[in-house]
Scaffold this motif. Structure first.
Motif, PDB file in Angstrom:
ATOM      1  N   GLN A   1       0.842  -1.205   0.000  1.00  0.00           N
ATOM      2  CA  GLN A   1       0.000   0.000   0.000  1.00  0.00           C
ATOM      3  C   GLN A   1       0.875   1.251   0.000  1.00  0.00           C
ATOM      4  OE1 GLN A   1      -2.288  -1.169   3.497  1.00  0.00           O
ATOM      5  NE2 GLN A   1      -4.156  -1.167   2.281  1.00  0.00           N
TER       6      GLN A   1
ATOM      7  N   LYS B   1       1.301   4.144  -3.086  1.00  0.00           N
ATOM      8  CA  LYS B   1       1.010   5.573  -2.891  1.00  0.00           C
ATOM      9  C   LYS B   1       1.880   6.440  -3.790  1.00  0.00           C
ATOM     10  CE  LYS B   1      -0.419   5.701   1.923  1.00  0.00           C
ATOM     11  NZ  LYS B   1       0.111   5.967   3.280  1.00  0.00           N
TER      12      LYS B   1
ATOM     13  N   MET C   1      -7.439  -3.802  -4.367  1.00  0.00           N
ATOM     14  CA  MET C   1      -6.939  -2.483  -3.962  1.00  0.00           C
ATOM     15  C   MET C   1      -5.588  -2.172  -4.603  1.00  0.00           C
ATOM     16  SD  MET C   1      -5.892  -3.178  -0.035  1.00  0.00           S
ATOM     17  CE  MET C   1      -5.128  -4.707   0.472  1.00  0.00           C
TER      18      MET C   1
ATOM     19  N   GLN D   1     -15.383   3.261  -3.476  1.00  0.00           N
ATOM     20  CA  GLN D   1     -14.099   3.733  -2.946  1.00  0.00           C
ATOM     21  C   GLN D   1     -13.486   4.665  -3.988  1.00  0.00           C
ATOM     22  OE1 GLN D   1     -11.346   0.642  -1.800  1.00  0.00           O
ATOM     23  NE2 GLN D   1      -9.713   2.103  -1.364  1.00  0.00           N
TER      24      GLN D   1
ATOM     25  N   ASN E   1      -9.929   6.437  -4.500  1.00  0.00           N
ATOM     26  CA  ASN E   1      -8.568   6.383  -3.966  1.00  0.00           C
ATOM     27  C   ASN E   1      -8.604   5.674  -2.612  1.00  0.00           C
ATOM     28  OD1 ASN E   1      -8.022   7.649  -6.340  1.00  0.00           O
ATOM     29  ND2 ASN E   1      -7.519   9.617  -5.449  1.00  0.00           N
ATOM     30  N   GLU E   2      -8.309   6.379  -1.526  1.00  0.00           N
ATOM     31  CA  GLU E   2      -8.286   5.701  -0.224  1.00  0.00           C
ATOM     32  C   GLU E   2      -9.594   5.876   0.551  1.00  0.00           C
ATOM     33  OE1 GLU E   2      -5.528   3.958   0.368  1.00  0.00           O
ATOM     34  OE2 GLU E   2      -4.709   4.759  -1.493  1.00  0.00           O
ATOM     35  N   ASP E   3     -10.518   6.653   0.047  1.00  0.00           N
ATOM     36  CA  ASP E   3     -11.712   7.012   0.823  1.00  0.00           C
ATOM     37  C   ASP E   3     -12.968   6.270   0.358  1.00  0.00           C
ATOM     38  OD1 ASP E   3     -10.711   9.213   2.598  1.00  0.00           O
ATOM     39  OD2 ASP E   3     -10.111   9.989   0.660  1.00  0.00           O
TER      40      ASP E   3
ATOM     41  N   ARG F   1      -4.400  12.076  -6.078  1.00  0.00           N
ATOM     42  CA  ARG F   1      -3.016  11.593  -6.037  1.00  0.00           C
ATOM     43  C   ARG F   1      -2.062  12.725  -6.315  1.00  0.00           C
ATOM     44  NH1 ARG F   1      -3.906   6.415  -5.680  1.00  0.00           N
ATOM     45  NH2 ARG F   1      -5.636   5.577  -6.796  1.00  0.00           N
TER      46      ARG F   1
END
Ligand code: FES
Length: 166
Positions: free
Chosen positions: A32, A36, A69, A135, A137-139, A166
């Motif tokens: 993860q 990023k 993911m 979802q 991105n990360e949210d 990003r």
């Protein structure tokens, strides 16, 4: 293309690994973290991580290919991942996906020409009680309907979702 893990990443990785009993136990958080930086997991990045952890490349690749993911190819500034499993399906996910396809003029797995959005449908995101879920991105965005989805797209188009891009 050659890929080198940065010293910054290695420092974070060493710190993370210290909290786990075995190197492969830290694999998911490390992947993860690695994702990023570039937004996707390139073969050479998986190879570099495997070498750094002293794990077989196949072990790293198996994890990356199992979990949705992890992106296998570059994605847009906003990666829209709509859950397609049963709770979300029953709560309207197919309609949301159809709306996104229409509004963005792309199919699942594609990115808009301006590089802003990538659309995917994914397996259960683990928030079934708040279906339908997407979802970005990360949210997570939960209990979505067409109005909320339209507002969300507008916010993304106008850069109003701070900290998400990003
Ligand atoms: S079925 Fe969609 S979050 Fe579980």
């Amino acid at each position: 293309m050659a890929f080198t893990l940065t010293n910054e990443f290695k420092a974070k990785a060493d710190k993370l690994r210290a909290g786990y009993p075995r190197p492969d136990a830290a694999l998911i958080p490390l992947l993860q973290e690695l994702q990023k930086d570039r937004g996707f997991m390139a073969e050479e990045a998986m190879d570099a991580l495997a070498a750094y952890l002293g794990l077989p490349y196949a072990r790293v690749k198996a994890v990356v290919t199992f979990y949705t993911m992890f992106n296998r190819a570059p994605v847009g500034k906003y990666h829209l991942q709509v859950c397609r499993n049963i709770s979300c399906h029953m709560a309207g996910a197919p309609g949301l996906l159809a709306r996104l396809r229409e509004k963005l003029a792309i199919e699942e797995g594609e990115t808009t020409k301006d590089g802003l959005f990538t659309l995917s449908s994914v397996e259960c995101l683990g928030a079934c009680g708040a279906a339908p879920v997407m979802q970005v991105n990360e949210d997570y965005f939960e209990k979505l309907d067409e109005k909320k989805l339209d507002d969300l797209l507008e916010d993304m188009r106008h850069g109003r979702l701070r900290g998400m891009a990003r």
